[in-house]
Design a protein around this motif. Structure first.
Motif, PDB file in Angstrom:
ATOM      1  N   TYR A  50     -53.953 -27.962 -15.062  1.00  0.00           N
ATOM      2  CA  TYR A  50     -54.453 -27.075 -16.115  1.00  0.00           C
ATOM      3  C   TYR A  50     -55.975 -27.132 -16.169  1.00  0.00           C
ATOM      4  O   TYR A  50     -56.638 -28.059 -15.669  1.00  0.00           O
ATOM      5  N   ASP A  51     -56.508 -26.096 -16.823  1.00  0.00           N
ATOM      6  CA  ASP A  51     -57.889 -26.103 -17.311  1.00  0.00           C
ATOM      7  C   ASP A  51     -57.875 -25.302 -18.608  1.00  0.00           C
ATOM      8  O   ASP A  51     -56.800 -25.057 -19.184  1.00  0.00           O
ATOM      9  N   GLU A  52     -59.030 -24.876 -19.079  1.00  0.00           N
ATOM     10  CA  GLU A  52     -59.077 -24.207 -20.381  1.00  0.00           C
ATOM     11  C   GLU A  52     -58.326 -22.885 -20.391  1.00  0.00           C
ATOM     12  O   GLU A  52     -57.798 -22.466 -21.415  1.00  0.00           O
ATOM     13  N   HIS A  53     -58.202 -22.235 -19.224  1.00  0.00           N
ATOM     14  CA  HIS A  53     -57.636 -20.892 -19.185  1.00  0.00           C
ATOM     15  C   HIS A  53     -56.266 -20.823 -18.530  1.00  0.00           C
ATOM     16  O   HIS A  53     -55.608 -19.786 -18.613  1.00  0.00           O
ATOM     17  N   ARG A  54     -55.820 -21.862 -17.855  1.00  0.00           N
ATOM     18  CA  ARG A  54     -54.545 -21.775 -17.149  1.00  0.00           C
ATOM     19  C   ARG A  54     -53.774 -23.091 -17.292  1.00  0.00           C
ATOM     20  O   ARG A  54     -54.352 -24.140 -17.569  1.00  0.00           O
ATOM     21  N   LEU A  55     -52.446 -22.977 -17.098  1.00  0.00           N
ATOM     22  CA  LEU A  55     -51.565 -24.150 -17.104  1.00  0.00           C
ATOM     23  C   LEU A  55     -50.410 -23.868 -16.158  1.00  0.00           C
ATOM     24  O   LEU A  55     -49.774 -22.813 -16.221  1.00  0.00           O
ATOM     25  N   GLN A  56     -50.159 -24.806 -15.286  1.00  0.00           N
ATOM     26  CA  GLN A  56     -49.022 -24.712 -14.371  1.00  0.00           C
ATOM     27  C   GLN A  56     -48.191 -25.988 -14.516  1.00  0.00           C
ATOM     28  O   GLN A  56     -48.705 -27.095 -14.350  1.00  0.00           O
ATOM     29  N   GLU A  57     -46.926 -25.807 -14.833  1.00  0.00           N
ATOM     30  CA  GLU A  57     -46.014 -26.948 -15.038  1.00  0.00           C
ATOM     31  C   GLU A  57     -44.798 -26.758 -14.149  1.00  0.00           C
ATOM     32  O   GLU A  57     -44.202 -25.679 -14.127  1.00  0.00           O
ATOM     33  N   GLN A  58     -44.407 -27.791 -13.433  1.00  0.00           N
ATOM     34  CA  GLN A  58     -43.214 -27.702 -12.610  1.00  0.00           C
ATOM     35  C   GLN A  58     -42.725 -29.104 -12.242  1.00  0.00           C
ATOM     36  O   GLN A  58     -43.485 -30.072 -12.269  1.00  0.00           O
ATOM     37  N   GLU A  59     -41.434 -29.150 -11.921  1.00  0.00           N
ATOM     38  CA  GLU A  59     -40.829 -30.395 -11.438  1.00  0.00           C
ATOM     39  C   GLU A  59     -40.713 -30.302  -9.928  1.00  0.00           C
ATOM     40  O   GLU A  59     -40.102 -29.377  -9.397  1.00  0.00           O
ATOM     41  N   VAL A  60     -41.321 -31.260  -9.223  1.00  0.00           N
ATOM     42  CA  VAL A  60     -41.371 -31.215  -7.770  1.00  0.00           C
ATOM     43  C   VAL A  60     -40.371 -32.207  -7.197  1.00  0.00           C
ATOM     44  O   VAL A  60     -40.000 -33.197  -7.838  1.00  0.00           O
ATOM     45  N   LYS A  61     -39.931 -31.930  -5.988  1.00  0.00           N
ATOM     46  CA  LYS A  61     -38.927 -32.766  -5.334  1.00  0.00           C
ATOM     47  C   LYS A  61     -39.562 -33.891  -4.519  1.00  0.00           C
ATOM     48  O   LYS A  61     -39.020 -34.992  -4.445  1.00  0.00           O
ATOM     49  N   THR A  62     -40.702 -33.609  -3.891  1.00  0.00           N
ATOM     50  CA  THR A  62     -41.328 -34.593  -3.015  1.00  0.00           C
ATOM     51  C   THR A  62     -42.793 -34.755  -3.390  1.00  0.00           C
ATOM     52  O   THR A  62     -43.392 -33.899  -4.075  1.00  0.00           O
ATOM     53  N   VAL A  63     -43.403 -35.846  -2.914  1.00  0.00           N
ATOM     54  CA  VAL A  63     -44.823 -36.082  -3.166  1.00  0.00           C
ATOM     55  C   VAL A  63     -45.686 -35.024  -2.485  1.00  0.00           C
ATOM     56  O   VAL A  63     -46.729 -34.617  -3.007  1.00  0.00           O
ATOM     57  N   GLU A  64     -45.254 -34.564  -1.331  1.00  0.00           N
ATOM     58  CA  GLU A  64     -46.045 -33.590  -0.581  1.00  0.00           C
ATOM     59  C   GLU A  64     -46.285 -32.304  -1.369  1.00  0.00           C
ATOM     60  O   GLU A  64     -47.319 -31.633  -1.190  1.00  0.00           O
ATOM     61  N   GLU A  65     -45.370 -31.922  -2.259  1.00  0.00           N
ATOM     62  CA  GLU A  65     -45.549 -30.706  -3.058  1.00  0.00           C
ATOM     63  C   GLU A  65     -46.669 -30.856  -4.070  1.00  0.00           C
ATOM     64  O   GLU A  65     -47.185 -29.850  -4.571  1.00  0.00           O
ATOM     65  N   CYS A  66     -47.059 -32.092  -4.398  1.00  0.00           N
ATOM     66  CA  CYS A  66     -48.128 -32.308  -5.375  1.00  0.00           C
ATOM     67  C   CYS A  66     -49.517 -32.170  -4.756  1.00  0.00           C
ATOM     68  O   CYS A  66     -50.508 -31.945  -5.472  1.00  0.00           O
ATOM     69  N   LEU A  67     -49.596 -32.340  -3.442  1.00  0.00           N
ATOM     70  CA  LEU A  67     -50.904 -32.457  -2.806  1.00  0.00           C
ATOM     71  C   LEU A  67     -51.773 -31.206  -2.933  1.00  0.00           C
ATOM     72  O   LEU A  67     -52.990 -31.312  -3.162  1.00  0.00           O
ATOM     73  N   PRO A  68     -51.228 -29.977  -2.824  1.00  0.00           N
ATOM     74  CA  PRO A  68     -52.114 -28.793  -2.955  1.00  0.00           C
ATOM     75  C   PRO A  68     -52.793 -28.696  -4.310  1.00  0.00           C
ATOM     76  O   PRO A  68     -53.901 -28.153  -4.411  1.00  0.00           O
ATOM     77  N   PHE A  69     -52.162 -29.202  -5.380  1.00  0.00           N
ATOM     78  CA  PHE A  69     -52.754 -29.084  -6.708  1.00  0.00           C
ATOM     79  C   PHE A  69     -53.982 -29.974  -6.849  1.00  0.00           C
ATOM     80  O   PHE A  69     -54.827 -29.750  -7.711  1.00  0.00           O
ATOM     81  N   ARG A  70     -54.055 -31.014  -6.018  1.00  0.00           N
ATOM     82  CA  ARG A  70     -55.195 -31.934  -6.108  1.00  0.00           C
ATOM     83  C   ARG A  70     -56.494 -31.243  -5.724  1.00  0.00           C
ATOM     84  O   ARG A  70     -57.581 -31.609  -6.202  1.00  0.00           O
ATOM     85  N   GLU A  71     -56.408 -30.241  -4.885  1.00  0.00           N
ATOM     86  CA  GLU A  71     -57.606 -29.542  -4.412  1.00  0.00           C
ATOM     87  C   GLU A  71     -58.083 -28.473  -5.387  1.00  0.00           C
ATOM     88  O   GLU A  71     -59.204 -27.983  -5.273  1.00  0.00           O
ATOM     89  N   LYS A  72     -57.254 -28.075  -6.344  1.00  0.00           N
ATOM     90  CA  LYS A  72     -57.616 -27.011  -7.283  1.00  0.00           C
ATOM     91  C   LYS A  72     -58.481 -27.579  -8.401  1.00  0.00           C
ATOM     92  O   LYS A  72     -58.386 -28.757  -8.735  1.00  0.00           O
ATOM     93  N   PRO A  73     -59.361 -26.734  -8.986  1.00  0.00           N
ATOM     94  CA  PRO A  73     -60.182 -27.215 -10.099  1.00  0.00           C
ATOM     95  C   PRO A  73     -59.327 -27.477 -11.346  1.00  0.00           C
ATOM     96  O   PRO A  73     -58.231 -26.939 -11.497  1.00  0.00           O
ATOM     97  N   GLY A  74     -59.859 -28.299 -12.236  1.00  0.00           N
ATOM     98  CA  GLY A  74     -59.133 -28.641 -13.444  1.00  0.00           C
ATOM     99  C   GLY A  74     -58.583 -30.056 -13.384  1.00  0.00           C
ATOM    100  O   GLY A  74     -59.005 -30.899 -12.589  1.00  0.00           O
ATOM    101  N   VAL A  75     -57.626 -30.309 -14.254  1.00  0.00           N
ATOM    102  CA  VAL A  75     -57.040 -31.645 -14.396  1.00  0.00           C
ATOM    103  C   VAL A  75     -55.601 -31.603 -13.894  1.00  0.00           C
ATOM    104  O   VAL A  75     -54.861 -30.640 -14.190  1.00  0.00           O
ATOM    105  N   THR A  76     -55.210 -32.620 -13.171  1.00  0.00           N
ATOM    106  CA  THR A  76     -53.843 -32.733 -12.665  1.00  0.00           C
ATOM    107  C   THR A  76     -53.185 -33.976 -13.267  1.00  0.00           C
ATOM    108  O   THR A  76     -53.760 -35.074 -13.182  1.00  0.00           O
ATOM    109  N   TRP A  77     -52.033 -33.772 -13.871  1.00  0.00           N
ATOM    110  CA  TRP A  77     -51.266 -34.900 -14.438  1.00  0.00           C
ATOM    111  C   TRP A  77     -49.922 -34.968 -13.703  1.00  0.00           C
ATOM    112  O   TRP A  77     -49.128 -34.034 -13.748  1.00  0.00           O
TER     113      TRP A  77
END
Length: 864
Positions: free
Chosen positions: A547-574
């Motif tokens: 998320y950041d001030e203008h967007r939020l993306q929430e999802q349940e992922v199956k593997t660790v590899e699915e999380c990796l693309p979000f690390r490169e995007k701006p904002g905060v990743t939880w």
């Protein structure tokens, strides 16, 4: 009539109290009915009508077999939802058959009396079990859960005391009747008549009890619930043991009274006196066996108490040689003491071990299957035993010692050592079957098993201690009883009410919180990932918020590899990970985010104390999340690990379910400052949610302590002491989990790490204040619990003083009365009072006057 039997939506407190009063009266009436129409009286009555051993076995099998009618009754009650109608009508019709049995010797044809007796008893038990099924469900909804245990304990205590006295009185009444009249059937008919009258009076009391309306619930398949325990290998072994054990017991138990009446020729008074002796021994040893089961295990106790009961069966053939002799009565006393002592352990531990081996949440279904298997064994065994007893009645096996001497005038001496005939063969078969059952017990696995020798030594020590300071033999059949209506609770979508004895099991399961198995890591190099903790989730669930001030993306992922693309995007990743037993997932996350191996090691080691470690590019926090499970009345503490980076937060939990839902809702709604701030503010929000939940926990504990204080003042019980001890342990564990948190938050709020912004440090100082309040409250509660312990001891001491004061006053009053009675009863020939016409009433009035004067004096001195 319709108003009496219609369920009510809401019951007033006065209606519940009146219902409990009527239920107590029904319990007394039912006990009178059960004593006069069952047990030894039923056996003796059947024998007088001409019943054979086969019929006696059939009578013993009717009760367990009739219980199975509860299963279809559950569905019928679900459809009609009129439990009171089933109870009142079923009980009333059932007890009317007792009237027919009472009249059977006088109006029934001689050749049909025994078949009619069997038919009437079948109808009596069938209708009675239909009533029982509805009664259990009705009482569960009527009686408040917080007083259910104490109320039924009081009801059972009153009924048991009345039953013991009544059985002795009736037994000696039979002996007196036989001396005066030739046909003893009259006294037994009178017993059944009085018992039926008491039972019908109990039906009247039942009709005065209000019925709450049943809740609407959808049920699952009862057959599926009953078959599930057979798929559990360890519980299946337990079912084999309990089935063979109940088969062995019921081969012999129904014929003990027959043996004493026919073979030994004992009077009914002596038989019932032995039964009461067995009951008293049973009650005395219940606490001893319970302590041994808590200290060791249920299986260990069964391996000691089971052989003792089997030994008591083996002793029965030795009571004759081949007829009664001088050791018959001492042996019977030893048999009943031994059986009473052993049945206490067997009855207690068979129920506990079945509950312990049942998976959590499935105890009722498993126990129902257990009762069904044991009931079928208890049904088949007495029928086969009765047939076998009739066949063996014409068989005899004699063991004779022969001495031949040529050096003495008496050249040959023969001594008959033992004679086995009739029912003796049955007892031997029961002994051998019991040995096989104990062999089957060895296949059952239970945690905490210990050698039998240690249990025996401890048993002897506790018995000697008890000497320094009831179920009879046939009562073993109570092991087969189970209220099948409890299956209705399991079959619904709602959780069942806890069984009364489950609290004891839960207490044993609470203890390992302080020892989770750190020995698994002994000898391994640093950084080795080995999960240390309780068994939690077998699978891993990964939830991602980007998320950041203008967007939020929430999802349940199956593997660790699915999380990796979000690390490169701006904002905060939880990234939140539920379930840390699969170390492969942690290794992948650690490799991607550059986590130190020691950090990963600490994440899977749930024995860490709260702490914070600065690794430069990220902070590692360990916290304790505390949740209160109201349905189980216990505190669940879970370790939460947080990794705070520049633009990411990683959270690791032992299992699903947490206190972070308000944080997620704030992220989804976009309200407040959480989406505008960085990762440090998200970490603060998670810590704040954990600390805020401490207040909810302490509020629940405070309410418990208020109730506990009131109970301490009004009516302290031994269970109160256990509650105080449990709360003290909980406070100790909470203090251990929360006290270091103050240092952690203090370090974060000082702003020494560049990852914590100054704007976030202000909020962390607020969390620090809350943490200090929580710690102060815990210390206050600990002091209060220490004071409660002193109050409990003082209250118990004061109650003891009050009891001793009353007993002392009673003894003091009777001292002069005993003195007068002693002189008056010396019966000297020339005592003047002996010839005086008014001597006796004057002495009685004098004794009464002395008692009244002393009571007035005690009252004046304020001793009363």
């Amino acid at each position: 009539m319709r108003r009496w039997f219609s369920p009510q939506e809401v019951l007033a407190e006065a209606e519940v109290k009146q219902g409990l009063k009527m239920l107590l009266f029904d319990g007394i009436c039912s006990q009178v009915m059960g004593v006069l129409t069952g047990g030894a009286f039923l056996v003796a009555f059947s024998l007088l009508l001409g019943a054979s051993n086969t019929v006696i076995g059939l009578l013993a099998a009717i009760g367990p077999l009739a219980q199975t009618i509860q299963l279809p009754t559950i569905l019928l009650i679900e459809r009609t939802r009129l439990r009171k109608v089933f109870v009142v009508c079923g009980s009333g019709c059932s007890r009317l058959f007792l009237l027919a049995i009472a009249l059977l010797p006088w109006v029934g044809p001689a050749h049909y009396r025994v078949p009619l007796l069997v038919i009437l008893l079948v109808l009596y038990f069938l209708l009675g079990n239909i009533s029982t099924c509805a009664f259990n469900s009705w009482m569960r909804d009527l009686i408040p859960e917080q007083v259910m245990g104490s109320y039924f304990a009081k009801r059972m205590a009153i009924a048991t005391a009345l039953g013991a006295g009544l059985s002795l009185f009736a037994g000696f009444g039979v002996d007196l009747y036989k001396r005066a009249f030739a046909n003893p059937l009259g006294i037994y008919s009178l017993f059944f008549l009085v018992g039926a009258g008491a039972g019908l009076l109990g039906v009247f009391f039942l009709s005065q009890i209000p019925e709450p309306k049943m809740a609407d619930e959808r049920t699952r398949s009862l057959l599926g619930l009953l078959m599930e325990p057979f798929r559990d290998g360890n519980f299946r072994s337990l079912l084999f043991f309990l089935g063979s054990w109940n088969f062995a017991v019921n081969l012999a138990a129904p014929f003990f009274v027959v043996y004493m009446l026919r073979r030994l020729g004992l009077s009914m008074g002596i038989i019932l006196s032995l039964s009461v002796l067995s009951q008293l021994t049973n009650v005395l040893f219940l606490r001893t066996w319970g302590g041994l089961a808590d200290q060791f295990s249920n299986k260990s106790v069964l391996l000691v108490s089971g052989p003792l009961f089997i030994l008591s069966i083996l002793l029965w053939p030795f009571t004759t040689m081949p007829e009664r002799y001088f050791l018959t009565l001492p042996l019977l006393i030893a048999i009943h003491v031994l059986s009473g002592m052993s049945t206490a352990g067997v009855a207690l531990c068979t129920g506990n071990i079945a509950l312990k081996l049942a998976p959590r949440g499935k105890a009722t279904a498993y126990l129902a299957t257990n009762a069904l298997v044991s009931g079928l064994a208890a049904t088949v065994a007495p029928i086969l035993a009765g047939i076998g007893a009739d066949w063996f009645s014409g068989q005899e096996l004699m063991v004779t010692f022969r001495w031949v001497s040529t050096a003495m005038e008496l050249k040959e001496v023969q001594v008959q050592a033992i004679s086995i005939r009739g029912l003796d063969f049955l007892f031997l078969f029961a002994f051998l079957t019991g040995q096989y059952a104990l062999h089957r017990l060895l296949a059952v696995q239970e945690t905490g098993e210990i050698e039998e020798e240690i249990v025996v030594q401890t048993l002897f020590a506790q018995t000697r201690k008890a000497m320094r300071h009831v179920s009879n033999v046939a009562g073993m059949r109570l092991l087969t009883y189970f209220p099948y209506s409890r299956l209705r609770d399991v079959a619904t979508r709602h959780p069942t009410m806890r069984l009364p004895w489950k609290a004891q099991l839960e207490r044993r399961q609470e203890m390992p919180r302080f020892r989770k198995g750190r020995a698994k890591k002994a000898g391994l190099p640093p950084g080795t990932l080995v999960y240390v903790g309780e068994e939690r989730l077998p699978d891993v669930t990964i939830t991602l918020f980007a998320y950041d001030e203008h967007r939020l993306q929430e999802q349940e992922v199956k593997t660790v590899e699915e999380c990796l693309p979000f690390r490169e995007k701006p904002g905060v990743t939880w990234i939140n990970v539920d379930g840390i037993q699969q170390v492969e997932v942690l290794e992948k996350l650690g490799a991607y985010f550059g986590l130190h191996p020691l950090v990963l090691e600490d994440i899977v080691n749930t024995e860490q104390r709260p702490k914070v470690e600065d690794f430069g590019e990220y902070l590692y926090l360990v916290l304790k999340m505390v949740q209160y499970q109201a349905e189980r009345h216990e505190i669940v503490i879970e370790q939460v690990s947080l990794v705070l980076g520049k633009d990411f937060v990683l959270s690791f939990q032992e299992q699903a379910g947490d206190v972070f839902q308000p944080v997620r809702e704030r992220l989804r709604s976009g309200k407040g400052r959480i989406r505008k701030m960085g990762a440090d503010y998200l970490a603060y929000a998670l810590v704040d949610a954990i600390v805020d939940h401490y207040f909810l926990l302490l509020e629940n504990l405070g309410e418990q302590m208020e109730d506990l204080e009131e109970e301490l003042i009004t009516h302290p019980m031994p269970e109160t002491l256990h509650t105080i001890h449990k709360l003290k342990r909980e406070m100790l564990f909470l203090r251990r989990s929360i006290w270091p948190l103050r240092e952690v938050i203090s370090g974060l709020s000082r702003g020494e790490s560049p990852l914590i912004q100054k704007t976030t440090g202000v909020f962390l100082r607020d969390v620090y204040d809350h943490t200090v309040q929580v710690i102060d409250t815990i210390e206050t509660f600990r002091d209060m619990l220490s004071g409660m312990l002193d109050i409990y001891l003082s209250s118990v001491s004061n109650r003891l003083n009050e009891v001793m004061k009353v007993l002392t006053i009673i003894a003091t009053i009777f001292i002069p009365l005993t003195f007068i009675a002693g002189i008056y009863g010396m019966n000297f020939k020339y005592m003047p009072e002996l010839e005086w016409h008014w001597g006796y009433p004057v002495v009685l009035l004098l004794m009464l006057g002395i008692a009244c004067v002393m009571l007035i004096y005690f009252r004046k001195k304020q001793w009363l």
